[in-house]
Design an enzyme around this catalytic site. Structure first.
Site, PDB file in Angstrom:
ATOM      1  N   GLY A 229      13.294  -2.562  -0.753  1.00 22.55           N
ATOM      2  CA  GLY A 229      13.750  -1.408  -1.790  1.00 22.55           C
ATOM      3  C   GLY A 229      14.632  -1.932  -2.886  1.00 22.55           C
ATOM      4  O   GLY A 229      14.767  -1.225  -3.793  1.00 22.55           O
ATOM      5  N   GLU A 230      14.936  -3.248  -3.048  1.00 20.02           N
ATOM      6  CA  GLU A 230      15.765  -3.863  -4.453  1.00 20.02           C
ATOM      7  C   GLU A 230      15.040  -4.725  -5.164  1.00 20.02           C
ATOM      8  O   GLU A 230      15.706  -5.561  -6.003  1.00 20.02           O
ATOM      9  CB  GLU A 230      17.165  -4.387  -3.496  1.00 20.02           C
ATOM     10  CG  GLU A 230      18.068  -3.382  -3.278  1.00 20.02           C
ATOM     11  CD  GLU A 230      19.420  -3.908  -3.257  1.00 20.02           C
ATOM     12  OE1 GLU A 230      20.369  -3.182  -3.521  1.00 20.02           O
ATOM     13  OE2 GLU A 230      19.774  -5.101  -2.454  1.00 20.02           O
TER      14      GLU A 230
ATOM     15  N   PRO B  67      12.100 -12.589   0.460  1.00 22.07           N
ATOM     16  CA  PRO B  67      10.707 -13.122   1.251  1.00 22.07           C
ATOM     17  C   PRO B  67      10.116 -11.690   1.660  1.00 22.07           C
ATOM     18  O   PRO B  67      10.513 -10.589   1.416  1.00 22.07           O
ATOM     19  CB  PRO B  67      11.512 -13.395   2.706  1.00 22.07           C
ATOM     20  CG  PRO B  67      12.898 -13.010   2.484  1.00 22.07           C
ATOM     21  CD  PRO B  67      13.318 -12.935   1.097  1.00 22.07           C
ATOM     22  N   ARG B  68       8.759 -11.925   1.854  1.00 20.86           N
ATOM     23  CA  ARG B  68       7.996 -10.867   2.123  1.00 20.86           C
ATOM     24  C   ARG B  68       8.605  -9.984   3.155  1.00 20.86           C
ATOM     25  O   ARG B  68       8.560  -8.568   3.252  1.00 20.86           O
ATOM     26  CB  ARG B  68       6.430 -11.299   2.051  1.00 20.86           C
ATOM     27  CG  ARG B  68       5.614  -9.929   2.496  1.00 20.86           C
ATOM     28  CD  ARG B  68       5.565  -9.144   1.115  1.00 20.86           C
ATOM     29  NE  ARG B  68       4.570  -8.046   1.381  1.00 20.86           N
ATOM     30  CZ  ARG B  68       4.565  -6.944   2.114  1.00 20.86           C
ATOM     31  NH1 ARG B  68       5.596  -6.710   2.781  1.00 20.86           N
ATOM     32  NH2 ARG B  68       3.491  -6.066   2.336  1.00 20.86           N
TER      33      ARG B  68
ATOM     34  N   GLU C 257       0.849  -1.356   0.285  1.00 23.18           N
ATOM     35  CA  GLU C 257      -0.115   0.010   0.000  1.00 23.18           C
ATOM     36  C   GLU C 257       0.839   1.292   0.232  1.00 23.18           C
ATOM     37  O   GLU C 257       0.502   2.230  -0.449  1.00 23.18           O
ATOM     38  CB  GLU C 257      -0.968  -0.095   1.085  1.00 23.18           C
ATOM     39  CG  GLU C 257      -2.175  -1.156   1.255  1.00 23.18           C
ATOM     40  CD  GLU C 257      -1.397  -2.560   1.739  1.00 23.18           C
ATOM     41  OE1 GLU C 257      -1.994  -3.355   1.857  1.00 23.18           O
ATOM     42  OE2 GLU C 257      -0.119  -2.363   2.255  1.00 23.18           O
TER      43      GLU C 257
ATOM     44  N   ASN D  94       1.516  -8.548  -5.009  1.00 23.18           N
ATOM     45  CA  ASN D  94       1.189  -7.687  -6.415  1.00 23.18           C
ATOM     46  C   ASN D  94       1.880  -8.285  -7.460  1.00 23.18           C
ATOM     47  O   ASN D  94       3.174  -8.302  -7.334  1.00 23.18           O
ATOM     48  CB  ASN D  94       1.849  -6.251  -5.628  1.00 23.18           C
ATOM     49  CG  ASN D  94       1.747  -5.577  -7.259  1.00 23.18           C
ATOM     50  OD1 ASN D  94       0.897  -5.733  -8.115  1.00 23.18           O
ATOM     51  ND2 ASN D  94       2.315  -4.332  -7.013  1.00 23.18           N
ATOM     52  N   PRO D  95       1.286  -8.762  -8.265  1.00 27.65           N
ATOM     53  CA  PRO D  95       2.163  -9.258  -9.538  1.00 27.65           C
ATOM     54  C   PRO D  95       2.366  -8.210 -10.720  1.00 27.65           C
ATOM     55  O   PRO D  95       3.165  -8.392 -11.770  1.00 27.65           O
ATOM     56  CB  PRO D  95       1.079  -9.982 -10.144  1.00 27.65           C
ATOM     57  CG  PRO D  95      -0.225  -9.484  -9.971  1.00 27.65           C
ATOM     58  CD  PRO D  95      -0.091  -8.863  -8.646  1.00 27.65           C
ATOM     59  N   LEU D  96       1.686  -6.772 -10.295  1.00 31.97           N
ATOM     60  CA  LEU D  96       2.173  -5.829 -11.544  1.00 31.97           C
ATOM     61  C   LEU D  96       3.710  -5.382 -11.483  1.00 31.97           C
ATOM     62  O   LEU D  96       4.068  -4.990 -12.635  1.00 31.97           O
ATOM     63  CB  LEU D  96       1.171  -4.635 -11.185  1.00 31.97           C
ATOM     64  CG  LEU D  96      -0.123  -4.923 -11.189  1.00 31.97           C
ATOM     65  CD1 LEU D  96      -0.911  -3.516 -10.849  1.00 31.97           C
ATOM     66  CD2 LEU D  96      -0.703  -5.641 -12.528  1.00 31.97           C
ATOM     67  N   GLU D  97       4.330  -5.425 -10.388  1.00 29.55           N
ATOM     68  CA  GLU D  97       5.851  -5.087 -10.470  1.00 29.55           C
ATOM     69  C   GLU D  97       6.568  -6.075 -11.572  1.00 29.55           C
ATOM     70  O   GLU D  97       7.471  -5.486 -12.283  1.00 29.55           O
ATOM     71  CB  GLU D  97       6.436  -5.025  -8.894  1.00 29.55           C
ATOM     72  CG  GLU D  97       7.775  -4.549  -8.783  1.00 29.55           C
ATOM     73  CD  GLU D  97       8.096  -4.108  -7.274  1.00 29.55           C
ATOM     74  OE1 GLU D  97       9.062  -3.394  -7.201  1.00 29.55           O
ATOM     75  OE2 GLU D  97       7.536  -4.714  -6.467  1.00 29.55           O
TER      76      GLU D  97
END
Length: 457
Positions: free
Chosen positions: A313-314, A271-272, A68, A338-341
């Site tokens: 951030g990488e 990992p998330r 988010e 999120n699959p858009l990245e």
């Protein structure tokens, strides 16, 4: 559920929160001991500010976690460019780190206060926001009611409503109506989300699309990218990203199965929650795999089976190395990630079936053959094998995914337009305040300090 029952339920929620408030110190301290809170900043969860409030109009933006937060960065940058001050709250240490990395001191970051009247009231009394903007699906009863009591405009952006959440709210329709009616506007990701918000009492509701399709992937340092490319050389690479507990084991077993076909295979695991990396590394070693960690080894060595991306951030760096990406929280978790990245970065996308939080995006990606679902570890191994072995198929999937994201763009502009009635007056006030401040400092017609600077109460 009647309106009277809903009112009683909210009143009970208020009083239970007041009763529990004095005893929550141990709970927050426990979370801090487990790395889920920053110990030195845990007082922010009680609404106690750690930074001064700036003069001038201020907008409160809340984004619960990393996804988010990334989605609202573009919107925040636009507001900052117009002279508005932003207090940005998040609920996780990883999202706080992302804010620090991407925005630095351009915004005021605070951890979101607990949804209890003393904490929320203290937060609002101190920061005195002129508007409150919440991302995606944050519905906190006490926060909503306290904002409503103060007549502070509150807007939900990038709104989504999963099947599970919708069914829960439908069973408490009067309660939902008493809360959602407080939103001055809801900007939904899709028409289905919009209809659900309307049915729950929100007015007005518009469809602005998914802000995550407009997220700009941070540029990668060319030297770092070159070093990683040299370290990987010509090895086949695939990635398991945004993984949750249990999915790293799946990735490890997939790696061992595929290594029989490609002895030089490199698997990137991101990992998330990076704080789990030490446990993940231990598990991978127990599986007999050689592990290089980004935070320690910087680059994977020639013998590494796994490159563990334990940094924040990488993601763009990792995805630029892999032509195939499995997106986690979809086999061993619920909701997906999120699959858009990865779609933006020319990557063929694989996912488990549990993607309710990103259902619309996946529906479009799968229909365009830019993503595929896998049911389990075996089908994931087969899919990764097929894509690594077939450059033409992998490239076609990646190109299809990129086209889908391109078609979805525009949510940022539409959301900005929707926010106009709520933030344009604040922008004007901010600009007037700056003008008066300038006239204080300048010699106008030979008179020093010709106008008094505006103070915002």
């Amino acid at each position: 559920m009647s309106e009277r029952w809903a009112s009683a339920a909210l009143q009970t929620y208020r009083w239970v929160g007041l009763a529990a408030y004095p005893f929550l110190g141990a709970y927050v301290a426990l979370r801090a001991s487990r790395g889920k809170e920053q110990h030195a900043r845990r007082h922010e969860r009680y609404g106690k500010a750690s930074l001064p409030r700036p003069e001038g109009p201020l907008v409160w933006v809340h984004a619960v976690s990393v996804g988010e937060t990334g989605a609202v960065l573009g919107l925040i940058e636009r507001m900052l460019s117009k002279g508005l001050h932003i207090v940005l709250t998040t609920g996780t240490t990883t999202s706080a780190a992302l804010v620090r990395e991407r925005l630095g001191d351009k915004v005021i970051h605070q951890y979101v206060p607990l949804d209890l009247k003393p904490a929320v009231s203290r937060f609002l009394n101190y920061w005195r926001p002129d508007a409150a903007i919440f991302a995606e699906s944050e519905v906190w009863p006490m926060t909503i009611l306290e904002l409503g009591a103060r007549r502070i405009p509150q807007i939900l952006i990038n709104g989504r409503m999963s099947d599970r959440s919708f069914n829960r709210w439908k069973k408490r329709s009067a309660l939902a109506d008493s809360l959602f009616e407080n939103f001055h506007h809801v900007a939904a990701q899709s028409e289905r989300d919009a209809e659900r918000f309307r049915e729950l009492g929100a007015r007005p509701v518009t469809v602005t699309g998914n802000l995550k399709a407009d997220v700009r992937i941070p540029s990668v340092d060319s030297e770092t990218k070159s070093q990683l490319e040299n370290a990987i050389a010509n090895r086949p690479v695939w990635a398991a990203i945004s993984t949750h507990d249990g999915e790293e084991k799946v990735a490890a077993r997939v790696h061992r199965a595929l290594k029989k076909h490609w002895p030089e295979l490199l698997t990137i695991i991101v990992p998330r929650h990076p704080k789990r990396s030490a446990d993940i590394q231990k598990m991978l070693v127990e599986y007999g795999l050689n592990v290089s960690m980004r935070s320690v080894d910087k680059m994977p060595d020639a013998n590494a089976d796994i490159f563990l991306g334990d940094t924040i951030g990488e993601m763009g760096l990792y995805l630029r190395m892999a032509g195939v990406a499995f997106v986690g929280k979809s086999l061993k978790g619920e909701g997906g990630q999120n699959p858009l990245e990865p779609a933006v970065l020319d990557t063929a996308i694989l996912s488990g079936p549990n993607v309710s939080a990103f259902e619309e995006a996946y529906k479009k990606l799968v229909a365009a053959h830019g993503a595929r679902f896998v049911e389990d570890e075996i089908s994931l191994a087969k899919a990764v094998y097929k894509l690594l072995a077939n450059d033409k198929l992998r490239t076609a999937m990646a190109m299809s995914a990129a086209r889908v994201v391109s078609d979805m763009e525009g949510a940022l502009d539409d959301t900005w337009d929707m926010l106009g009635p709520y933030i344009q007056p604040l922008i004007v006030n901010a600009q007037l305040g700056n003008a008066y401040q300038t006239s204080d400092d300048d010699d106008i017609n030979g008179t020093q300090g010709g106008k008094k600077r505006i103070g915002w109460k």
